[in-house]
Scaffold this motif. Sequence first.
Motif, short mmCIF file in Angstrom:
data_model
loop_
_atom_site.label_atom_id
_atom_site.label_comp_id
_atom_site.label_asym_id
_atom_site.label_seq_id
_atom_site.Cartn_x
_atom_site.Cartn_y
_atom_site.Cartn_z
N THR A 66 -9.85 7.92 -7.05
CA THR A 66 -9.69 6.74 -6.20
C THR A 66 -10.92 6.53 -5.34
OG1 THR A 66 -8.74 7.87 -4.28
CG2 THR A 66 -7.23 7.27 -6.09
N TYR A 77 2.82 9.25 -12.08
CA TYR A 77 3.64 8.05 -11.92
C TYR A 77 4.83 8.00 -12.87
CZ TYR A 77 -0.20 6.35 -9.05
OH TYR A 77 -1.15 6.22 -8.06
N THR A 82 5.37 1.48 -12.52
CA THR A 82 4.03 1.44 -11.94
C THR A 82 3.42 0.06 -12.18
OG1 THR A 82 3.76 3.78 -12.51
CG2 THR A 82 1.79 2.57 -11.83
N GLN A 102 0.01 -6.73 -1.89
CA GLN A 102 0.31 -5.79 -0.81
C GLN A 102 1.73 -5.98 -0.29
OE1 GLN A 102 -0.90 -3.11 0.37
NE2 GLN A 102 0.57 -2.95 2.06
N ASN A 105 3.97 -4.36 -2.75
CA ASN A 105 3.81 -2.92 -2.63
C ASN A 105 4.68 -2.38 -1.50
OD1 ASN A 105 2.45 -0.23 -2.84
ND2 ASN A 105 1.61 -0.85 -0.87
N GLU A 109 8.08 0.06 -1.96
CA GLU A 109 7.75 1.44 -1.62
C GLU A 109 9.03 2.25 -1.44
OE1 GLU A 109 4.98 3.97 1.52
OE2 GLU A 109 5.29 1.82 1.81
N SER A 114 5.64 1.91 -7.77
CA SER A 114 4.40 2.20 -7.05
C SER A 114 3.29 1.29 -7.58
CB SER A 114 3.99 3.66 -7.23
OG SER A 114 4.91 4.54 -6.62
N LEU A 116 -0.94 0.67 -8.19
CA LEU A 116 -2.23 1.32 -8.38
C LEU A 116 -3.25 0.27 -8.79
CD1 LEU A 116 -3.89 3.99 -8.62
CD2 LEU A 116 -3.24 4.00 -11.05
N SER A 131 -10.13 -3.21 0.89
CA SER A 131 -8.79 -2.77 1.26
C SER A 131 -8.56 -2.91 2.76
CB SER A 131 -8.58 -1.31 0.83
OG SER A 131 -8.57 -1.20 -0.58
N THR A 137 -2.88 -1.08 1.11
CA THR A 137 -2.63 0.33 1.41
C THR A 137 -2.48 1.21 0.18
OG1 THR A 137 -0.24 -0.06 1.55
CG2 THR A 137 -1.51 -0.27 3.59
N TYR A 138 -2.32 0.61 -1.00
CA TYR A 138 -2.21 1.45 -2.20
C TYR A 138 -3.61 1.78 -2.73
CZ TYR A 138 -2.67 -3.16 -4.47
OH TYR A 138 -3.09 -4.42 -4.84
#
Length: 205
Positions: A66, A77, A82, A102, A105, A109, A114, A116, A131, A137-138
Motif C-alpha cells: 500500500t 480479504y 471486496t 468513501q 466504504n 465497514e 471492504s 481496496l 487520500s 480511509t481505505y
Amino acid sequence: MSRAGLVSRAVVGLAAAALLLTGCTSDPLADQYRAGDSKGYIAGDGSITEIASADRGDPVEFAGLTETGEPVASADYLGEVTVVNFWYASCAPCRAEADDLQSLNAQFEGKGASFLGVNVRDQAANALAFSETYGVTYPSVLDVDDGGMQLAFSGSIPPNAVPTTLVLDAEGRVAARILGAIAEASILETLITDTIAEGSPVEDN
C-alpha cells in the motif's frame, strides 16, 4: 529571464500544485468531468456488468504494498466482499467519484465488505496526498512500478479504463464491474449488497 518572467513562472507552478491537491468541494478537473468535458481523457463508459455465480471465473489472486508500505494480499480479504477501485490522482472521474466510494466504504465497514484501491500511476506521496484531500480511509496498492495488480485482474479490466470498480465475492471472484466512473452511489451499493447476500445462502433442510 526578466524578473517579471520569473514571477510568472512561479505563479504558474503554484497554480499547478494547487490544482493537483484541490479539495473535493472545488475541483476543476472533477467539475469538467461532471460537465461532460473529458479533455481527451480515455475512460470507460460507465457500463455495468453483473456475473452470475455459476459463470464467474477463478478467484483472483493478488499481492502488493500500500501507499504506507503495508503488504496486502487477496488472502486477507477472503470470506467477505471486496470492492476494488482502480484510480490515480490526476484522473478527473476518479476525483469525481471519491466521495461516493468513501461514503460506501464507511457504510459497509464491519458489515461484510471492504474497499481496496489500486493506484496505477502515482508514487506514495501523491497517493497519500489524494487520500488526505478527499478523506479516503481505505488503503490503495501502488501498482505503477510492476503492474502486478493490473495483471492479476487483466481478464476483468481493459486497458485505459480508469476508473474501474470491481466487486469480488467472498471467494475472491469478480461478481460485478463498473467500467468507468460510478454514476450513482446507489448502483454500487446495490451491487455490494447483492453480493454480500450471496454469502448467506439458505441451508437445505
